[in-house]
Design a protein around this motif. Structure first.
Motif, PDB file in Angstrom:
ATOM      1  N   UNK A  30       0.858  -1.185   0.000  1.00 43.11           N
ATOM      2  CA  UNK A  30       0.000   0.000   0.000  1.00 43.11           C
ATOM      3  C   UNK A  30       0.887   1.225   0.000  1.00 43.11           C
ATOM      4  N   UNK A  31       0.700   2.097  -0.959  1.00 40.83           N
ATOM      5  CA  UNK A  31       1.521   3.315  -1.003  1.00 40.83           C
ATOM      6  C   UNK A  31       1.313   4.149   0.258  1.00 40.83           C
ATOM      7  N   UNK A  32       0.060   4.358   0.648  1.00 38.17           N
ATOM      8  CA  UNK A  32      -0.221   5.189   1.826  1.00 38.17           C
ATOM      9  C   UNK A  32      -0.083   4.411   3.125  1.00 38.17           C
ATOM     10  N   UNK A  33      -0.332   3.110   3.071  1.00 35.26           N
ATOM     11  CA  UNK A  33      -0.303   2.301   4.287  1.00 35.26           C
ATOM     12  C   UNK A  33      -1.545   2.455   5.136  1.00 35.26           C
ATOM     13  N   UNK A  34      -2.532   3.151   4.633  1.00 36.01           N
ATOM     14  CA  UNK A  34      -3.757   3.427   5.387  1.00 36.01           C
ATOM     15  C   UNK A  34      -4.997   2.843   4.719  1.00 36.01           C
ATOM     16  N   UNK A  35      -4.819   1.965   3.771  1.00 31.68           N
ATOM     17  CA  UNK A  35      -5.931   1.414   3.019  1.00 31.68           C
ATOM     18  C   UNK A  35      -6.865   0.630   3.941  1.00 31.68           C
ATOM     19  N   UNK A  36      -8.106   1.043   3.961  1.00 31.47           N
ATOM     20  CA  UNK A  36      -9.105   0.471   4.870  1.00 31.47           C
ATOM     21  C   UNK A  36      -9.222  -1.043   4.732  1.00 31.47           C
ATOM     22  N   UNK A  37      -9.211  -1.536   3.489  1.00 29.89           N
ATOM     23  CA  UNK A  37      -9.407  -2.965   3.247  1.00 29.89           C
ATOM     24  C   UNK A  37      -8.278  -3.831   3.815  1.00 29.89           C
ATOM     25  N   UNK A  38      -7.119  -3.260   4.061  1.00 30.19           N
ATOM     26  CA  UNK A  38      -6.004  -4.044   4.602  1.00 30.19           C
ATOM     27  C   UNK A  38      -6.063  -4.195   6.122  1.00 30.19           C
ATOM     28  N   UNK A  39      -6.869  -3.391   6.775  1.00 32.38           N
ATOM     29  CA  UNK A  39      -6.899  -3.408   8.243  1.00 32.38           C
ATOM     30  C   UNK A  39      -7.296  -4.766   8.812  1.00 32.38           C
ATOM     31  N   UNK A  40      -8.300  -5.432   8.215  1.00 31.12           N
ATOM     32  CA  UNK A  40      -8.702  -6.755   8.702  1.00 31.12           C
ATOM     33  C   UNK A  40      -7.586  -7.780   8.529  1.00 31.12           C
ATOM     34  N   UNK A  41      -6.872  -7.691   7.420  1.00 28.39           N
ATOM     35  CA  UNK A  41      -5.761  -8.627   7.198  1.00 28.39           C
ATOM     36  C   UNK A  41      -4.654  -8.372   8.220  1.00 28.39           C
ATOM     37  N   UNK A  42      -4.349  -7.120   8.480  1.00 32.95           N
ATOM     38  CA  UNK A  42      -3.319  -6.772   9.472  1.00 32.95           C
ATOM     39  C   UNK A  42      -3.711  -7.312  10.844  1.00 32.95           C
ATOM     40  N   UNK A  43      -4.952  -7.095  11.242  1.00 31.25           N
ATOM     41  CA  UNK A  43      -5.425  -7.599  12.543  1.00 31.25           C
ATOM     42  C   UNK A  43      -5.354  -9.119  12.602  1.00 31.25           C
ATOM     43  N   UNK A  44      -5.754  -9.772  11.521  1.00 32.72           N
ATOM     44  CA  UNK A  44      -5.704 -11.233  11.456  1.00 32.72           C
ATOM     45  C   UNK A  44      -4.266 -11.730  11.590  1.00 32.72           C
ATOM     46  N   UNK A  45      -3.351 -11.091  10.873  1.00 28.54           N
ATOM     47  CA  UNK A  45      -1.937 -11.484  10.936  1.00 28.54           C
ATOM     48  C   UNK A  45      -1.390 -11.310  12.349  1.00 28.54           C
ATOM     49  N   UNK A  46      -1.678 -10.201  12.967  1.00 32.32           N
ATOM     50  CA  UNK A  46      -1.189  -9.958  14.329  1.00 32.32           C
ATOM     51  C   UNK A  46      -1.791 -10.950  15.322  1.00 32.32           C
ATOM     52  N   UNK A  47      -3.084 -11.198  15.202  1.00 26.95           N
ATOM     53  CA  UNK A  47      -3.778 -12.113  16.113  1.00 26.95           C
ATOM     54  C   UNK A  47      -3.249 -13.546  15.983  1.00 26.95           C
ATOM     55  N   UNK A  48      -2.872 -13.941  14.771  1.00 28.67           N
ATOM     56  CA  UNK A  48      -2.419 -15.310  14.515  1.00 28.67           C
ATOM     57  C   UNK A  48      -0.904 -15.436  14.385  1.00 28.67           C
ATOM     58  N   UNK A  49      -0.203 -14.369  14.739  1.00 29.07           N
ATOM     59  CA  UNK A  49       1.269 -14.355  14.718  1.00 29.07           C
ATOM     60  C   UNK A  49       1.836 -14.772  13.359  1.00 29.07           C
ATOM     61  N   UNK A  50       1.247 -14.220  12.306  1.00 25.77           N
ATOM     62  CA  UNK A  50       1.708 -14.460  10.941  1.00 25.77           C
ATOM     63  C   UNK A  50       2.672 -13.345  10.587  1.00 25.77           C
ATOM     64  N   UNK A  51       3.845 -13.708  10.124  1.00 26.26           N
ATOM     65  CA  UNK A  51       4.853 -12.716   9.768  1.00 26.26           C
ATOM     66  C   UNK A  51       4.331 -11.811   8.659  1.00 26.26           C
ATOM     67  N   UNK A  52       4.453 -10.509   8.872  1.00 25.85           N
ATOM     68  CA  UNK A  52       3.915  -9.522   7.945  1.00 25.85           C
ATOM     69  C   UNK A  52       5.032  -8.628   7.416  1.00 25.85           C
ATOM     70  N   UNK A  53       5.176  -8.630   6.099  1.00 23.07           N
ATOM     71  CA  UNK A  53       6.089  -7.710   5.420  1.00 23.07           C
ATOM     72  C   UNK A  53       5.222  -6.621   4.791  1.00 23.07           C
ATOM     73  N   UNK A  54       5.521  -5.377   5.118  1.00 20.76           N
ATOM     74  CA  UNK A  54       4.787  -4.259   4.551  1.00 20.76           C
ATOM     75  C   UNK A  54       5.635  -3.525   3.526  1.00 20.76           C
ATOM     76  N   UNK A  55       5.081  -3.314   2.358  1.00 22.33           N
ATOM     77  CA  UNK A  55       5.711  -2.485   1.328  1.00 22.33           C
ATOM     78  C   UNK A  55       4.891  -1.207   1.293  1.00 22.33           C
ATOM     79  N   UNK A  56       5.472  -0.117   1.787  1.00 23.23           N
ATOM     80  CA  UNK A  56       4.717   1.097   2.063  1.00 23.23           C
ATOM     81  C   UNK A  56       5.636   2.308   1.988  1.00 23.23           C
ATOM     82  N   UNK A  57       5.060   3.489   1.820  1.00 21.19           N
ATOM     83  CA  UNK A  57       5.896   4.686   1.703  1.00 21.19           C
ATOM     84  C   UNK A  57       5.783   5.650   2.884  1.00 21.19           C
TER      85      UNK A  57
END
Length: 173
Positions: free
Chosen positions: A99-126
């Motif tokens: 996400x260029x902005x890193x604030x995309x609403x649709x990604x928030x559920x995925x981020x929460x899911x990753x954090x809750x399930x301890x899934x490694x998250x790589x962010x490509x963001x500016x």
């Protein structure tokens, strides 16, 4: 419009994107090494990539490139994840969100899911102050760039595509 201006416009677009790629090249940090290592370490899972809009199209291409060089990878639609498709992602997987902005609403559920399930998250963001940047385990910060004519994502998606290609080729080698 004078037909000869089209060539001039085209060259200006390309020059703007070249400048963005030069900024990207200078911005590569040790987090890039960590990202490649984690892609290589993802032996019992898949690399799952997501983004929204133009970043989603880039995410599809990066997943296809990773698959073509031998890394099991696929794209998941961020919007669909908010409606039941998070089940495609398991704790053995590696998640890359773009996400260029890193604030995309649709990604928030995925981020929460990753954090809750301890899934490694790589962010490509500016943007360092974004939700995606702060939530990512590994942060690939792409530079803020000038879009061609300032209207649509051009230089930013070129940078996203290039960093994805760089990850895939580095993992392949």
């Amino acid at each position: 419009m004078n037909i000869n201006k089209f060539k001039f416009i085209g060259k200006n677009v390309i020059e703007t994107e070249i400048k963005s790629l030069q900024k990207l090249k200078k911005s590569i940090q040790s987090s890039f090494n960590k990202a490649v290592q984690e892609i290589l370490n993802c032996k019992n899972g898949k690399v799952i990539i997501s983004g929204v809009g133009k970043s989603g199209i880039i995410a599809k291409k990066i997943a296809a490139t990773l698959s073509s060089v031998g890394t099991p990878a696929f794209y998941v639609d961020a919007s669909s994840c908010s409606h039941g498709d998070l089940g495609q992602i398991s704790s053995n997987d590696l998640l890359i969100l773009i996400s260029y902005s890193g604030e995309t609403e649709e990604l928030k559920n995925i981020i929460q899911f990753a954090n809750r399930n301890k899934i490694l998250l790589i962010g490509i963001v500016s943007k360092k102050d974004s939700i995606l940047y702060k939530a990512s385990d590994i942060r690939l910060l792409i530079p803020q760039v000038t879009e061609s004519e300032g209207i649509v994502p051009t230089s930013s998606t070129t940078a996203q595509l290039a960093i994805g290609d760089a990850l895939a080729i580095a993992a392949m080698k």
